[in-house]
Design a protein around this motif. Structure first.
Motif, PDB file in Angstrom:
ATOM      1  N   ILE A  25      -1.613  -3.542  -7.988  1.00 33.13           N
ATOM      2  CA  ILE A  25      -0.658  -4.527  -8.348  1.00 33.13           C
ATOM      3  C   ILE A  25      -0.864  -4.994  -9.686  1.00 33.13           C
ATOM      4  O   ILE A  25      -1.850  -5.543  -9.893  1.00 33.13           O
ATOM      5  CB  ILE A  25      -0.889  -5.730  -7.160  1.00 33.13           C
ATOM      6  N   ASN A  26       0.291  -4.721 -10.424  1.00 35.32           N
ATOM      7  CA  ASN A  26       0.081  -5.197 -11.935  1.00 35.32           C
ATOM      8  C   ASN A  26       1.312  -6.291 -12.026  1.00 35.32           C
ATOM      9  O   ASN A  26       2.457  -6.163 -11.528  1.00 35.32           O
ATOM     10  CB  ASN A  26       0.578  -4.043 -12.757  1.00 35.32           C
ATOM     11  N   ARG A  27       0.841  -7.442 -12.673  1.00 33.84           N
ATOM     12  CA  ARG A  27       1.912  -8.436 -12.985  1.00 33.84           C
ATOM     13  C   ARG A  27       2.403  -8.187 -14.280  1.00 33.84           C
ATOM     14  O   ARG A  27       1.687  -8.043 -15.169  1.00 33.84           O
ATOM     15  CB  ARG A  27       1.082  -9.922 -12.893  1.00 33.84           C
ATOM     16  N   LYS A  28       3.766  -8.072 -14.284  1.00 35.77           N
ATOM     17  CA  LYS A  28       4.359  -8.007 -15.686  1.00 35.77           C
ATOM     18  C   LYS A  28       4.755  -8.923 -16.162  1.00 35.77           C
ATOM     19  O   LYS A  28       4.450 -10.314 -15.908  1.00 35.77           O
ATOM     20  CB  LYS A  28       5.949  -7.026 -15.256  1.00 35.77           C
ATOM     21  N   ALA A  29       5.115  -9.118 -17.717  1.00 36.45           N
ATOM     22  CA  ALA A  29       5.216 -10.082 -18.468  1.00 36.45           C
ATOM     23  C   ALA A  29       6.171 -11.214 -18.208  1.00 36.45           C
ATOM     24  O   ALA A  29       6.493 -12.094 -18.271  1.00 36.45           O
ATOM     25  CB  ALA A  29       5.500  -9.662 -19.942  1.00 36.45           C
ATOM     26  N   ASP A  30       7.429 -10.392 -17.286  1.00 33.11           N
ATOM     27  CA  ASP A  30       8.279 -11.397 -16.899  1.00 33.11           C
ATOM     28  C   ASP A  30       8.260 -11.970 -15.436  1.00 33.11           C
ATOM     29  O   ASP A  30       9.027 -12.763 -15.075  1.00 33.11           O
ATOM     30  CB  ASP A  30       9.811 -10.670 -16.695  1.00 33.11           C
ATOM     31  N   GLY A  31       6.720 -11.936 -14.863  1.00 35.50           N
ATOM     32  CA  GLY A  31       6.621 -12.732 -13.785  1.00 35.50           C
ATOM     33  C   GLY A  31       6.636 -11.795 -12.509  1.00 35.50           C
ATOM     34  O   GLY A  31       6.099 -12.294 -11.533  1.00 35.50           O
ATOM     35  N   THR A  32       7.310 -10.732 -12.624  1.00 38.31           N
ATOM     36  CA  THR A  32       7.357  -9.827 -11.396  1.00 38.31           C
ATOM     37  C   THR A  32       6.127  -9.034 -11.126  1.00 38.31           C
ATOM     38  O   THR A  32       5.360  -8.792 -12.194  1.00 38.31           O
ATOM     39  CB  THR A  32       8.668  -8.841 -11.551  1.00 38.31           C
ATOM     40  N   HIS A  33       5.857  -8.296 -10.330  1.00 36.20           N
ATOM     41  CA  HIS A  33       4.880  -7.558  -9.946  1.00 36.20           C
ATOM     42  C   HIS A  33       5.298  -6.046  -9.915  1.00 36.20           C
ATOM     43  O   HIS A  33       6.204  -5.755  -9.104  1.00 36.20           O
ATOM     44  CB  HIS A  33       3.966  -7.803  -8.903  1.00 36.20           C
ATOM     45  N   GLN A  34       4.603  -5.021 -10.339  1.00 38.17           N
ATOM     46  CA  GLN A  34       4.760  -3.766 -10.158  1.00 38.17           C
ATOM     47  C   GLN A  34       3.583  -3.217  -8.828  1.00 38.17           C
ATOM     48  O   GLN A  34       2.447  -3.582  -9.283  1.00 38.17           O
ATOM     49  CB  GLN A  34       4.774  -2.985 -11.305  1.00 38.17           C
ATOM     50  N   ILE A  35       4.018  -2.526  -7.802  1.00 39.22           N
ATOM     51  CA  ILE A  35       2.968  -2.184  -6.932  1.00 39.22           C
ATOM     52  C   ILE A  35       3.070  -0.601  -6.667  1.00 39.22           C
ATOM     53  O   ILE A  35       4.164   0.169  -6.631  1.00 39.22           O
ATOM     54  CB  ILE A  35       3.457  -2.884  -5.334  1.00 39.22           C
ATOM     55  N   ALA A  36       1.755  -0.001  -6.655  1.00 41.76           N
ATOM     56  CA  ALA A  36       1.871   1.269  -6.559  1.00 41.76           C
ATOM     57  C   ALA A  36       0.642   1.816  -5.801  1.00 41.76           C
ATOM     58  O   ALA A  36      -0.395   1.128  -5.658  1.00 41.76           O
ATOM     59  CB  ALA A  36       1.983   2.139  -8.033  1.00 41.76           C
ATOM     60  N   LEU A  37       0.797   3.045  -5.157  1.00 44.24           N
ATOM     61  CA  LEU A  37      -0.445   3.605  -4.518  1.00 44.24           C
ATOM     62  C   LEU A  37      -0.992   4.467  -5.697  1.00 44.24           C
ATOM     63  O   LEU A  37      -0.117   5.445  -6.293  1.00 44.24           O
ATOM     64  CB  LEU A  37      -0.213   4.265  -3.506  1.00 44.24           C
ATOM     65  N   LYS A  38      -2.281   4.693  -5.880  1.00 52.46           N
ATOM     66  CA  LYS A  38      -2.924   5.484  -6.882  1.00 52.46           C
ATOM     67  C   LYS A  38      -4.059   6.225  -6.208  1.00 52.46           C
ATOM     68  O   LYS A  38      -4.724   5.617  -5.378  1.00 52.46           O
ATOM     69  CB  LYS A  38      -3.742   4.708  -7.967  1.00 52.46           C
ATOM     70  N   ASP A  39      -4.065   7.346  -6.343  1.00 47.91           N
ATOM     71  CA  ASP A  39      -5.346   8.493  -5.676  1.00 47.91           C
ATOM     72  C   ASP A  39      -6.417   8.193  -6.701  1.00 47.91           C
ATOM     73  O   ASP A  39      -6.405   8.623  -7.713  1.00 47.91           O
ATOM     74  CB  ASP A  39      -4.435   9.743  -5.686  1.00 47.91           C
ATOM     75  N   VAL A  40      -7.549   7.911  -6.101  1.00 47.89           N
ATOM     76  CA  VAL A  40      -8.747   7.621  -6.936  1.00 47.89           C
ATOM     77  C   VAL A  40      -9.768   8.552  -6.311  1.00 47.89           C
ATOM     78  O   VAL A  40     -10.118   8.628  -5.003  1.00 47.89           O
ATOM     79  CB  VAL A  40      -8.873   6.221  -6.984  1.00 47.89           C
ATOM     80  N   GLN A  41     -10.634   9.410  -7.261  1.00 49.57           N
ATOM     81  CA  GLN A  41     -11.819   9.816  -6.716  1.00 49.57           C
ATOM     82  C   GLN A  41     -12.885   8.871  -6.370  1.00 49.57           C
ATOM     83  O   GLN A  41     -13.336   8.195  -7.513  1.00 49.57           O
ATOM     84  CB  GLN A  41     -12.301  10.856  -7.632  1.00 49.57           C
ATOM     85  N   ILE A  42     -13.315   8.627  -5.028  1.00 52.76           N
ATOM     86  CA  ILE A  42     -14.373   7.865  -4.831  1.00 52.76           C
ATOM     87  C   ILE A  42     -15.575   8.113  -5.344  1.00 52.76           C
ATOM     88  O   ILE A  42     -16.589   7.391  -4.855  1.00 52.76           O
ATOM     89  CB  ILE A  42     -14.133   7.126  -3.610  1.00 52.76           C
ATOM     90  N   GLY A  43     -15.870   9.279  -5.367  1.00 52.56           N
ATOM     91  CA  GLY A  43     -17.368   9.980  -5.604  1.00 52.56           C
ATOM     92  C   GLY A  43     -17.824  10.236  -4.236  1.00 52.56           C
ATOM     93  O   GLY A  43     -17.657  10.505  -3.313  1.00 52.56           O
ATOM     94  N   THR A  44     -19.265  10.985  -4.526  1.00 50.23           N
ATOM     95  CA  THR A  44     -20.066  11.624  -3.370  1.00 50.23           C
ATOM     96  C   THR A  44     -21.010  10.608  -2.875  1.00 50.23           C
ATOM     97  O   THR A  44     -21.279   9.607  -3.762  1.00 50.23           O
ATOM     98  CB  THR A  44     -20.899  12.728  -4.160  1.00 50.23           C
ATOM     99  N   GLU A  45     -21.050  10.445  -1.671  1.00 54.10           N
ATOM    100  CA  GLU A  45     -21.844   9.545  -0.904  1.00 54.10           C
ATOM    101  C   GLU A  45     -23.276  10.154  -0.571  1.00 54.10           C
ATOM    102  O   GLU A  45     -23.372  11.003  -0.049  1.00 54.10           O
ATOM    103  CB  GLU A  45     -21.115   9.089   0.256  1.00 54.10           C
ATOM    104  N   TYR A  46     -24.563   9.635  -1.108  1.00 52.00           N
ATOM    105  CA  TYR A  46     -25.926   9.847  -0.771  1.00 52.00           C
ATOM    106  C   TYR A  46     -26.489   8.968   0.089  1.00 52.00           C
ATOM    107  O   TYR A  46     -26.434   7.578  -0.073  1.00 52.00           O
ATOM    108  CB  TYR A  46     -26.430  10.216  -2.098  1.00 52.00           C
ATOM    109  N   SER A  47     -27.014   9.389   1.150  1.00 51.34           N
ATOM    110  CA  SER A  47     -27.912   8.699   2.102  1.00 51.34           C
ATOM    111  C   SER A  47     -29.140   8.806   1.828  1.00 51.34           C
ATOM    112  O   SER A  47     -29.610   9.782   1.553  1.00 51.34           O
ATOM    113  CB  SER A  47     -27.275   9.007   3.625  1.00 51.34           C
ATOM    114  N   LEU A  48     -29.867   7.631   2.024  1.00 47.44           N
ATOM    115  CA  LEU A  48     -31.133   7.334   1.732  1.00 47.44           C
ATOM    116  C   LEU A  48     -31.944   6.189   2.606  1.00 47.44           C
ATOM    117  O   LEU A  48     -31.296   5.257   3.057  1.00 47.44           O
ATOM    118  CB  LEU A  48     -31.738   7.386   0.450  1.00 47.44           C
ATOM    119  N   THR A  49     -33.226   6.202   2.921  1.00 46.25           N
ATOM    120  CA  THR A  49     -33.885   5.255   3.603  1.00 46.25           C
ATOM    121  C   THR A  49     -34.973   4.894   2.641  1.00 46.25           C
ATOM    122  O   THR A  49     -35.811   5.415   2.355  1.00 46.25           O
ATOM    123  CB  THR A  49     -34.315   5.614   4.968  1.00 46.25           C
TER     124      THR A  49
END
Length: 133
Positions: A25-49
């Protein structure tokens, strides 16, 4: 301005390739909001104890090194909780939260194939965690 709520359960989950849809969600200079879905690489998950008996040192700071295949000293990682319903039978959520707090208030140093955690109080329980990166 109208407000809309989106339940967390309705948000998209990561796919098999480790991609996650993030609501931006980006707030524009005129006070309105631009909403978009973005595909993001979240990375590899490593489990440890981190084991309660594995901490080295007779006084703070204490260290523990864990071998983790695939870790790279060239990447950045985030620590995440690995508490689950399966784990709750062996350790209480309160004990886990206390141990996790001790670890997350310390720091970690990543080498190729291992990570060394440094803490100032030793957790009293074995602590499964995740590194994501």
């Amino acid at each position: 301005m109208a407000e809309t709520s989106i339940p967390i359960s309705a948000l998209p989950k990561a796919d098999a390739a480790g991609n996650d849809d993030v609501l931006v969600i980006n707030r524009k200079a005129d006070g309105t909001h631009q909403i978009a879905l973005k595909d993001v690489q979240i990375g590899t998950e490593y489990s440890l104890t981190l084991t309660a008996s594995g901490w080295a040192g007779s006084a703070a700071p204490y260290t523990q090194t864990v071998s983790v295949t695939g870790l790279s000293s060239e990447k950045r990682y985030s620590l995440a909780s690995a508490f689950s319903a399966d784990l709750s039978s062996s350790v209480s959520s309160k004990a886990y939260a206390k141990a996790y707090s001790m670890v997350s208030s310390g720091y970690a140093t990543v080498a190729d194939g291992s990570v060394t955690f440094t803490v100032y109080k030793k957790p009293a329980v074995d602590l499964p965690v995740k590194l994501i990166g």
